[in-house]
Scaffold this active site. Structure first.
Site, PDB file in Angstrom:
ATOM      1  CG  ASP A  84      -2.240   1.012   1.115  1.00 25.97           C
ATOM      2  OD1 ASP A  84      -2.495   0.991   0.053  1.00 25.97           O
ATOM      3  OD2 ASP A  84      -2.423   1.676   2.171  1.00 25.97           O
ATOM      4  CG  HIS A  85      -0.542   4.903   0.726  1.00 25.99           C
ATOM      5  ND1 HIS A  85      -0.747   5.943   0.016  1.00 25.99           N
ATOM      6  CD2 HIS A  85      -1.656   4.583   1.738  1.00 25.99           C
ATOM      7  CE1 HIS A  85      -2.249   6.470   0.327  1.00 25.99           C
ATOM      8  NE2 HIS A  85      -2.652   5.494   1.223  1.00 25.99           N
ATOM      9  CG  HIS A 183      -4.551   8.490   5.125  1.00 23.80           C
ATOM     10  ND1 HIS A 183      -4.295   9.318   3.763  1.00 23.80           N
ATOM     11  CD2 HIS A 183      -4.635   7.381   4.527  1.00 23.80           C
ATOM     12  CE1 HIS A 183      -4.380   8.252   2.714  1.00 23.80           C
ATOM     13  NE2 HIS A 183      -4.572   7.262   3.265  1.00 23.80           N
ATOM     14  N   GLY A 212      -8.435   6.138   4.730  1.00 24.43           N
ATOM     15  CA  GLY A 212      -8.905   6.661   6.064  1.00 24.43           C
ATOM     16  C   GLY A 212      -9.845   6.352   6.543  1.00 24.43           C
ATOM     17  CB  THR A 236      -5.666   5.031  12.507  1.00 28.70           C
ATOM     18  OG1 THR A 236      -4.463   5.887  11.649  1.00 28.70           O
ATOM     19  CG2 THR A 236      -5.678   5.898  13.753  1.00 28.70           C
TER      20      THR A 236
END
Length: 283
Positions: A84-85, A183, A212, A236
């Site tokens: 990811d990312h 996020h 997010g 998170t």
């Protein structure tokens, strides 16, 4: 069971008009908790490792990928691995060899034209090796090292017409869009633009991805799936559960030194969080 692919999980979700949740892996306990939560919910899930997580592990993808892959392969739940990312082209090119079936190539900080060019190159390279490639258009914000972003500021949201042109120009398999989430939110207060999600789902022929999602209330997530979201990213919320459980244990047992004593409740707290999110996507 054997690893499945992200593309297969998303294709099934599209057919059922539901979504698949993708959870961030940082430690072995994260991977174990995701597998346990998926088994508990009786649902598939995606284990995703971000470029920031790779940096945390000294820049080495191999060890954390091998751990996540081993956990997934011994789970009873259908699981896939997603990188990811990814900003680094070198890291992107290592994904296939490490067992990932999909990558999110993140050129969202570039200008639109540069984003299109870089992403199209990544997609061509990835497709030649069977990788499913996700990209991002718009400003979700909140990643480590970024300034705070107002998810409701003008120009932040993804434009449907631009999204359609972007997908046509790049050939991506999925598109992460900015619709009101951010996020790293530790409180679930985000308000999504569901009308925009519907317009994007109509304009874009590929699955939409919500980044997010930790900060998005359950009701908003369910509505987003009904509007057309097909991949829901959660990171998170797992860390909040993990840290909360560790903090509570150490406050109750201040002399404890064996990490297993507090990692067990931390892992269990994350598994419960995973199961909860997955149950929001059942239909």
């Amino acid at each position: 069971m054997p690893l499945t692919t992200t593309g297969e999980l998303i294709a099934e979700a599209r057919q059922k008009r539901t979504a698949v949740a993708a959870f961030n892996v940082i430690t072995l306990e994260h991977a174990e908790a995701i597998a346990a939560g998926a088994e508990r919910a009786g649902a598939p899930a995606i284990l995703q490792i971000s470029e920031n997580a790779v940096k945390f592990h000294g820049g080495s993808l191999t060890a954390v990928a091998a751990a996540a892959r081993a956990v997934a392969e011994t789970s009873r739940a259908p699981l896939s691995l997603h990188l990811d990312h990814v900003v680094s082209a070198d890291l992107f090119r290592r994904a296939h060899a490490e067992g990932f079936s999909s990558v999110m190539f993140d050129a969202s900080k570039l200008t639109y034209g540069e984003n299109v060019k870089a992403t199209a190159q990544a997609v061509r390279w990835g497709h030649e090796r069977g990788l499913w490639v996700e990209a991002e258009l718009g400003k979700v914000g909140g990643k480590e090292g970024e300034p705070p972003l107002d998810a409701h500021a003008p120009g932040v949201r993804t434009d449907p017409a631009e999204a359609r042109a972007y997908v046509e120009s790049t050939g991506v398999d999925a598109l992460a869009v900015a619709v009101g989430s951010s996020h790293a939110m530790t409180e679930r207060t985000a308000a999504l633009d569901h009308e925009l999600i519907t317009r994007l789902a109509t304009a874009v022929p590929v699955p939409l991805v919500l980044h997010g999602s930790s900060g998005v209330p359950d009701k908003e997530i369910r509505a987003a799936v009904r509007a057309g979201m097909r991949k829901i990213n959660v990171g998170t919320a797992l860390n909040t559960a993990f840290t909360g459980a560790v903090r509570a244990f150490l406050e109750a047992h201040p002399s404890a030194v064996d990490p297993r004593k507090y990692l067990v409740p931390a892992r269990e707290a994350m598994a419960g969080t995973v199961a909860h999110f997955l149950r929001q996507l059942e239909g």
